[in-house]
Scaffold this active site. Sequence first.
Site, mmCIF file in Angstrom:
data_model
loop_
_atom_site.group_PDB
_atom_site.id
_atom_site.type_symbol
_atom_site.label_atom_id
_atom_site.label_comp_id
_atom_site.label_asym_id
_atom_site.label_seq_id
_atom_site.Cartn_x
_atom_site.Cartn_y
_atom_site.Cartn_z
ATOM 1 C CG HIS A 167 29.674 12.091 -21.058
ATOM 2 N ND1 HIS A 167 30.287 11.459 -20.009
ATOM 3 C CD2 HIS A 167 29.464 11.132 -21.985
ATOM 4 C CE1 HIS A 167 30.423 10.179 -20.302
ATOM 5 N NE2 HIS A 167 29.950 9.963 -21.496
ATOM 6 C CG ASP A 171 25.720 9.146 -27.966
ATOM 7 O OD1 ASP A 171 26.718 9.684 -27.482
ATOM 8 O OD2 ASP A 171 25.724 8.534 -29.053
HETATM 9 P P1 IMO Z 1 29.305 8.312 -24.976
HETATM 10 O O1 IMO Z 1 30.156 8.327 -23.758
HETATM 11 C C1 IMO Z 1 28.184 6.702 -28.864
HETATM 12 C C2 IMO Z 1 31.032 3.984 -30.809
HETATM 13 C C3 IMO Z 1 31.573 4.597 -32.086
HETATM 14 C C4 IMO Z 1 31.856 3.333 -32.881
HETATM 15 C C5 IMO Z 1 32.373 2.373 -31.830
HETATM 16 C C6 IMO Z 1 33.882 2.293 -31.727
HETATM 17 O O2 IMO Z 1 29.099 9.625 -25.643
HETATM 18 O O3 IMO Z 1 28.042 7.558 -24.745
HETATM 19 P P2 IMO Z 1 35.791 3.979 -30.984
HETATM 20 O O4 IMO Z 1 36.157 5.346 -31.514
HETATM 21 O O5 IMO Z 1 35.444 3.970 -29.534
HETATM 22 O O6 IMO Z 1 36.786 2.918 -31.360
HETATM 23 O O7 IMO Z 1 34.449 3.588 -31.787
HETATM 24 O O8 IMO Z 1 31.855 2.844 -30.590
HETATM 25 N N1 IMO Z 1 31.156 4.839 -29.622
HETATM 26 C C7 IMO Z 1 30.171 5.609 -29.147
HETATM 27 N N2 IMO Z 1 28.935 5.853 -29.601
HETATM 28 N N3 IMO Z 1 28.587 7.268 -27.722
HETATM 29 C C8 IMO Z 1 29.807 7.003 -27.225
HETATM 30 O O9 IMO Z 1 30.210 7.459 -26.027
HETATM 31 C C9 IMO Z 1 30.678 6.168 -27.961
HETATM 32 N N4 IMO Z 1 31.940 5.735 -27.780
HETATM 33 C C10 IMO Z 1 32.209 4.916 -28.792
HETATM 34 O O10 IMO Z 1 30.621 5.400 -32.723
HETATM 35 O O11 IMO Z 1 30.666 2.799 -33.388
HETATM 36 MG MG MG Z 2 28.613 9.970 -27.642
#
Ligand code: IMO
Ligand code: MG
Length: 458
Positions: free
Chosen positions: A62, A34
């Site tokens: 995103h 994020d």
């Molecule tokens: P962007 O692209 C924030 C976190 C999840 C969880 C861990 C595993 O928006 O930056 P999963 O469903 O992938 O098995 O979850 O990873 N997580 C993210 N947190 N932004 C993301 O993507 C995330 N993708 C996975 O919250 O803690």
């Molecule tokens: Mg995210």
Amino acid sequence: MAHAPSAASGTSASRHSASRQPSATAIVGLQWGDEGKGKIVDALASRFDIVARYNGGANAGHSVVVGGERFALHLIPAGILHKGKPAVVGCGTVIDPDWILKEIDGLIARGIDCSNLMISDRAHVVMPWHKHEDELREKWLAAKSVEPIGTTKRGIGPCYADKVQRGTAIRIGDLLRPEQLATKLATTAPFKTAVLSAMAQGGDTSAFHYDQAELLKHAAMWASRLKPYITDTSGFLLDQIDTGKTVLLEGANATLLDVDHGTYPYVTSSTTCSLGAPTGTGIPLSSVGAILGVMKAYSTRVGGGVMPTELIATEADRTLADKIRTRGREFGTTTGRPRRVGWLDLVAVRYSVRLNGCTGLCVMLLDVLEGIDTLRICTGYRDASGKDVPFVPDANWLSNVQPVFRDVPGWHGDISGARTMAELPAGARAYLDLVEEFLGVPVAMVSIGPGREQLIHC
Ligand code: IMO
Ligand code: MG
């Protein structure tokens, strides 16, 4: 957009490409996600011929604000907002077809042309059982009093696990071969029913009775709707690179969530850092020239796992965290969960910068820190005995470190209208100088608001 191998795929073209300058730039998150990667991809997309996503699935969120309108993208690269530019969803991704169709429909309804979307035939399909298993595993951990991973429950981990297991995996290309798909479903569906029913331990198992005929019918709908987009994107990208085209590689999730290099086990299931870009798209390592690391001016994390600089210990900490959360809209784009908030952890970010081989930095959400008298930046870790210790990407290790903070004066006054570094107050510039000096990599861009125009190019 079907792709047939071009004449450029031959040996002479390969010799030719060996002497080429690197033509790809990777965008990677340096924290726990994020960070604003979508905004950077959107800002740079017009300078590249192609935008390609290399990892993750609908766990990513995103958001890009164009002309006051907010677009939340989960699977489709932010490059789709640039008309006519191929937007590739690479082989390293895991795709929930219902989800991507919803995203395509949503974009088209808002006037966005999706005809240049290309989906890898080698990306993996997130099936209903992956989402069910994701949920069951999280419940299982909670029942055993273990902190769950806090997944997005989008089936990401179980789908990647099947990819590695192979026998019960389904790839996007399989959707276009109904007979082969029927054979795969005939083996996989009963297997999943058995495994998940056992995992449910006497709970309601009705959702796990996967009806093969129903699944095949649904998959036929997926195939007919997704067919125009499914292609050999890896071959396409290789051909494009051979002809001198440039590629912007969009990383999802973030470095500290990387399955090998993140704060394991509280990570996601793919190679989120720049090292994943070549495997997740099928382009050579040598084609990646620049790597832009995207970081917030503070820290956030959603889901489980330690965050050494989390603002949580005192009432004052929690109040400040709330303020930052509200100002920074720190609620998951994917799940709506409130994000945990902390001070900027430069020790963790420096680890990410080195691992990724960053050539430039994008500092995001700087405007959110306005009006805080004293800002804290973590510049070291100590153990319980007071000894300096390094960042180690392991949840156990990190739960035993104490952050060492450097306090710096904040700044007052809205900075969201600034368009040059010179227009930023001295406190904000000093904050950025410290970041740059500590990380040893130049700041290339600073974001001071969600809008496309609220980005300072340094
Ligand atoms: P962007 O692209 C924030 C976190 C999840 C969880 C861990 C595993 O928006 O930056 P999963 O469903 O992938 O098995 O979850 O990873 N997580 C993210 N947190 N932004 C993301 O993507 C995330 N993708 C996975 O919250 O803690
Ligand atoms: Mg995210």
